[in-house]
Design a protein around this motif. Structure first.
Motif, PDB file in Angstrom:
ATOM      1  N   ARG A 226       0.766  -1.235   0.051  1.00 15.71           N
ATOM      2  CA  ARG A 226      -0.067   0.016   0.117  1.00 15.71           C
ATOM      3  C   ARG A 226       0.933   1.102   0.199  1.00 15.71           C
ATOM      4  NH1 ARG A 226      -3.844  -3.213   3.128  1.00 15.71           N
ATOM      5  NH2 ARG A 226      -2.280  -3.125   4.455  1.00 15.71           N
ATOM      6  N   GLN A 227       2.005   1.170  -0.037  1.00 17.23           N
ATOM      7  CA  GLN A 227       3.203   2.382  -0.072  1.00 17.23           C
ATOM      8  C   GLN A 227       3.525   2.762  -1.305  1.00 17.23           C
ATOM      9  OE1 GLN A 227       6.199   1.516   2.541  1.00 17.23           O
ATOM     10  NE2 GLN A 227       4.988   0.644   4.063  1.00 17.23           N
ATOM     11  N   SER A 228       3.431   3.996  -1.549  1.00 19.25           N
ATOM     12  CA  SER A 228       3.697   4.276  -3.172  1.00 19.25           C
ATOM     13  C   SER A 228       5.004   5.075  -3.270  1.00 19.25           C
ATOM     14  CB  SER A 228       2.606   5.155  -3.443  1.00 19.25           C
ATOM     15  OG  SER A 228       2.562   6.224  -2.493  1.00 19.25           O
ATOM     16  N   GLU A 229       5.947   5.383  -2.570  1.00 14.45           N
ATOM     17  CA  GLU A 229       7.024   5.875  -2.528  1.00 14.45           C
ATOM     18  C   GLU A 229       7.968   5.118  -3.542  1.00 14.45           C
ATOM     19  OE1 GLU A 229       6.999   4.072  -0.097  1.00 14.45           O
ATOM     20  OE2 GLU A 229       8.591   3.646   0.758  1.00 14.45           O
ATOM     21  N   GLY A 230       7.689   3.749  -3.778  1.00 17.19           N
ATOM     22  CA  GLY A 230       8.714   2.998  -4.700  1.00 17.19           C
ATOM     23  C   GLY A 230       8.633   3.669  -6.032  1.00 17.19           C
ATOM     24  N   LEU A 231       7.578   4.041  -6.448  1.00 18.75           N
ATOM     25  CA  LEU A 231       7.514   4.820  -8.020  1.00 18.75           C
ATOM     26  C   LEU A 231       8.528   5.988  -8.000  1.00 18.75           C
ATOM     27  CD1 LEU A 231       3.725   4.504  -9.340  1.00 18.75           C
ATOM     28  CD2 LEU A 231       5.818   3.524 -10.123  1.00 18.75           C
ATOM     29  N   ALA A 232       8.324   6.692  -6.876  1.00 17.14           N
ATOM     30  CA  ALA A 232       9.088   8.041  -7.013  1.00 17.14           C
ATOM     31  C   ALA A 232      10.678   7.747  -7.076  1.00 17.14           C
ATOM     32  CB  ALA A 232       8.856   8.911  -5.755  1.00 17.14           C
ATOM     33  N   LEU A 233      11.152   6.594  -6.280  1.00 19.52           N
ATOM     34  CA  LEU A 233      12.506   6.253  -6.293  1.00 19.52           C
ATOM     35  C   LEU A 233      12.656   5.697  -7.465  1.00 19.52           C
ATOM     36  CD1 LEU A 233      12.934   4.631  -2.641  1.00 19.52           C
ATOM     37  CD2 LEU A 233      14.189   6.699  -3.809  1.00 19.52           C
ATOM     38  N   MET A 234      11.978   4.733  -8.093  1.00 20.83           N
ATOM     39  CA  MET A 234      12.217   4.298  -9.597  1.00 20.83           C
ATOM     40  C   MET A 234      12.356   5.326 -10.620  1.00 20.83           C
ATOM     41  SD  MET A 234       9.988   1.484 -11.360  1.00 20.83           S
ATOM     42  CE  MET A 234       8.659   2.288 -12.082  1.00 20.83           C
ATOM     43  N   MET A 235      11.530   6.577 -10.545  1.00 18.72           N
ATOM     44  CA  MET A 235      11.810   7.618 -11.535  1.00 18.72           C
ATOM     45  C   MET A 235      13.152   8.360 -11.205  1.00 18.72           C
ATOM     46  SD  MET A 235       9.538   7.330 -13.719  1.00 18.72           S
ATOM     47  CE  MET A 235       9.500   5.829 -13.729  1.00 18.72           C
ATOM     48  N   GLN A 236      13.384   8.554  -9.845  1.00 20.74           N
ATOM     49  CA  GLN A 236      14.839   8.964  -9.408  1.00 20.74           C
ATOM     50  C   GLN A 236      15.836   8.232 -10.077  1.00 20.74           C
ATOM     51  OE1 GLN A 236      16.093  11.719  -7.767  1.00 20.74           O
ATOM     52  NE2 GLN A 236      14.467  12.482  -6.870  1.00 20.74           N
TER      53      GLN A 236
END
Lengths: 315, 367
Positions: A226-236
């Motif tokens: 349920r956590q969504s910071e993974g996408l942000a790190l992937m884009m970084q």
């Protein structure tokens, strides 16, 4: 969205910033897009000073357009095409790996992604005598297999007889960094960028290729749930890889997994739609039962028609 | 230190707030200081102090590394790795055919996965490896200890006693045949009680306990630095039932895989996992495939699939970074995991005792 801060440019003092902030101008964008005469009156600052500050901020923060001809000249002089060590794969990739771009290899477990990466590293290190950085996140890098490939490639090219110690030198040009989570990976890429931009003459030498095996191993633990910071790190991460490739003229190769939608669906590349925009070329590797041959097909390419297939031998 | 704020290991909510406040690089954070930071971002001073500590650690870690100290990062050239690999030992399985296709045995610093249908011999091989890892170096082993994490409850101590007794017997025979002092001295410490006391057994009943155990494992391994093998018998079992959210399961499994790779690498030990098989129903036929999904297939570096062919047990090497795919047959006897006996026992050129259980490798050890 850069906040105005003292020292951002010579004319910008702390008092100025406080006055501007009192009038609702916090960021560079606010400043540059506001009417300077009105601002000068409201904040009782000198118009000339404001114009000077705006000029400096624009020069610092805006992007400059370049025309197509200049871009073409620049690309012609800085792009290199690296051979992958396998003629059929070179043919698939329109004569090799292009520097300045991110290429992706995807496949099911055991389909040969690590083997192809090793052979690419061997070919660049031995044939072109350039340095290679191998970021290993799965623990699958086996130096003895790499040495085997180097020996096999040296035997193919008879002119290497002049340098009998080619094997160990080629191995020294390949640097291996083991990164097992996303922060270590980002740190390693940042170190690489610092080293390249300072042009420190070290054992790194002229770096031409960065291999990341595999990107999904470090990103998968962040996605889902349920956590969504993974996408942000992937884009970084994708931004880091692309800017590294473009700024320092490197060929970046990443390996990815394949998944299925459900247990009967077709195979599709992992990491989803957002990641699919990152690599400019995508190659799918499939294994054939019982042989060391693999079928490589082009799934995405800016130069060749997709769907062409070649056979590779990773034995 | 032009490290972007988005790449620092801070809590996601804090990262989002820092980005909204306009901070872009780590240097800006350090320049602002805790008071300015807490004022601009709207967090308490303690939080600001903690965040700055993390940032400082990251950045000074970077500086120390660029200055040439490579203690913390795992960075080396391929040549150094080659030298390391050549001196590394393997954990033998007592089945020479299996050792051959694996390239010498179970490799240290890599994750090996054994998949198979029930009853084909996965736990037997795990118990055999837990004993074999303790073989002293003069006999060709790695002289290490073993950690056995059991989730299915299939670890039988009596069976381990049988296997260990057979292994000790085997080493005694070699020592008598070769008549060397150091072999005999090593055998004094290689006894049944010793072997059993160096197998550390953990029982985990569900996935939370398993995750917690793996999380605590690095500490345990730094205290017991001689451990060279970590076995997780039944990694599929706790994850296969009771999971509504499959994406959470994938995330947990992948996180687990990365932690295991870190353990294997940092402590130079082999990690062996056993997995179950499941049926994939295709268009025309159904096949047996390893459980836990597609993404789990990438977690292990080496994958072995055990299966039956009529009444013969076969092992296939399905995935390996350095060996070709191949299939061999093996046997499980009262002494443990062994080769299939060839129909005609050929007399070995060394002329040692006619013990058919003796592995052909002893010929090389005689050198």
């Amino acid at each position: 969205m850069v906040v105005l801060r003292a020292g951002l440019c010579p004319g910008l003092t702390e008092d100025m910033i406080q006055l501007l902030r009192a009038n609702g101008i916090r960021t560079v964008v606010d400043f540059v897009s506001s009417d300077l005469e009105g601002v000068a009156q409201k904040c009782s600052l000198s118009y000339k000073a404001l114009v000077a500050v705006r000029r400096v901020l624009l020069a610092q923060f805006s992007a400059f357009p370049a025309n197509g001809a200049d871009l073409y000249e620049e690309l012609k002089s800085s792009t290199a095409i690296l051979p992958t060590g396998s003629p059929s794969l070179d043919q698939l990739l329109d004569s090799g790996l292009y520097t300045g771009e991110v290429t992706e290899l995807m496949g099911a477990p055991g389909s040969g992604k690590t083997q192809v990466c090793l052979s690419m590293a061997a070919s660049v290190s031995l044939g072109l005598k350039q340095h290679v950085l191998f970021l290993d996140s799965t623990g699958g890098f086996t130096a003895s297999r790499l040495y085997q490939m180097l020996r096999a490639q040296t035997e193919d090219e008879e002119e290497q007889a002049s340098s009998p110690g080619a094997g160990p030198f080629a191995l020294q040009r390949i640097q291996v960094v083991r990164v097992f989570n996303i922060y270590e990976l980002l740190r390693a890429l940042q170190e690489l960028r610092d080293r390249l931009s300072q042009q420190v003459v070290s054992s790194m030498g002229p770096l031409k290729m960065v291999l990341l095996d595999s990107v999904s191993a470090v990103i998968y633990p962040l996605l889902g749930g349920r956590q969504s910071e993974g996408l942000a790190l992937m884009m970084q991460l994708s931004r880091e890889l692309k800017t590294l490739a473009r700024e320092f003229s490197l060929a970046v190769v990443v390996t990815n997994q394949v998944t299925r939608d459900n247990s009967t669906g077709p195979l599709k590349p992992a990491l989803g739609r957002s990641w699919s925009f990152v690599p400019s070329t995508r190659v799918l590797l499939e294994s054939k039962e019982g042989t060391t041959h693999r079928a490589a097909s082009l799934a995405k390419s800016p130069r060749q028609p997709t769907g062409i297939q070649v056979e590779l031998d990773i034995g | 230190m032009q490290r972007e704020v988005g790449t620092l290991p801070l809590a996601p909510a804090l990262r989002a707030r820092l980005a909204a406040a306009g901070f872009q690089t780590a240097q800006e954070l350090l320049d602002t200081g805790p008071c300015g930071l807490s004022k601009e971002v709207g967090i308490s001073r303690e939080e600001a102090l903690e965040a700055l500590q993390v940032v400082r650690q990251e950045c000074h870690g970077d500086a120390a590394r660029t200055a040439g100290r490579s203690g913390a990062t795992r960075k080396c050239t391929a040549l150094e790795l080659l030298e390391e690999e050549q001196t590394q030992g393997f954990i033998i399985t007592f089945c020479s055919a299996l050792d051959n296709i694996l390239g010498g045995g179970v490799q240290l610093t890599k994750i090996t996965e054994i998949c198979g249908a029930p009853g084909v011999g996965k736990t037997q091989l795990c118990m055999q490896l837990a004993v074999d890892v303790q073989i002293p170096e003069c006999f060709g082993g790695v002289a290490g200890e073993a950690v056995f994490i059991d989730t299915e409850g299939s670890f039988m101590v009596d069976r381990v006693v049988d296997i260990a007794a057979a292994c000790v017997q085997h080493c005694h025979l070699i020592a008598e045949a070769q008549q060397e002092e150091d072999l005999r001295k090593a055998l004094e410490t290689f006894s049944l009680e010793n072997i059993l006391s160096h197998i550390y057994y953990f029982r985990c009943r569900d996935y939370t306990e398993l995750l917690a155990q793996v999380y605590l494992l690095p500490e345990f391994l730094s205290e017991h630095s001689k451990v060279r093998l970590v076995v997780i018998d039944g990694i599929a079992f706790p994850f296969r039932h009771d999971f509504e959210d499959l994406s959470l399961r994938t995330r947990l499994l992948n996180g687990l895989a990365q932690q295991l790779i870190i353990i294997a690498n940092d402590h130079r030990s082999a990690v062996v996992l056993t997995n179950q098989m499941t049926t994939r129903i295709g268009q025309s036929q159904s096949t047996l495939v390893p459980a836990l999904g597609e993404s789990w297939g990438h977690a292990a570096t080496v994958r072995l699939i055990f299966h039956w062919d009529n009444s013969q047990r076969l092992a296939t090497l399905y995935k390996s970074p350095s060996q070709k795919e191949s299939t061999i047959a093996y046997h499980i006897t009262s002494h443990g995991f062994r080769d299939v006996q060839p129909p005609a026992v050929t007399q070995s050129s060394g002329g040692t005792e006619l013990n058919p259980r003796k592995r052909p490798r002893t010929e090389e050890e005689k050198q």
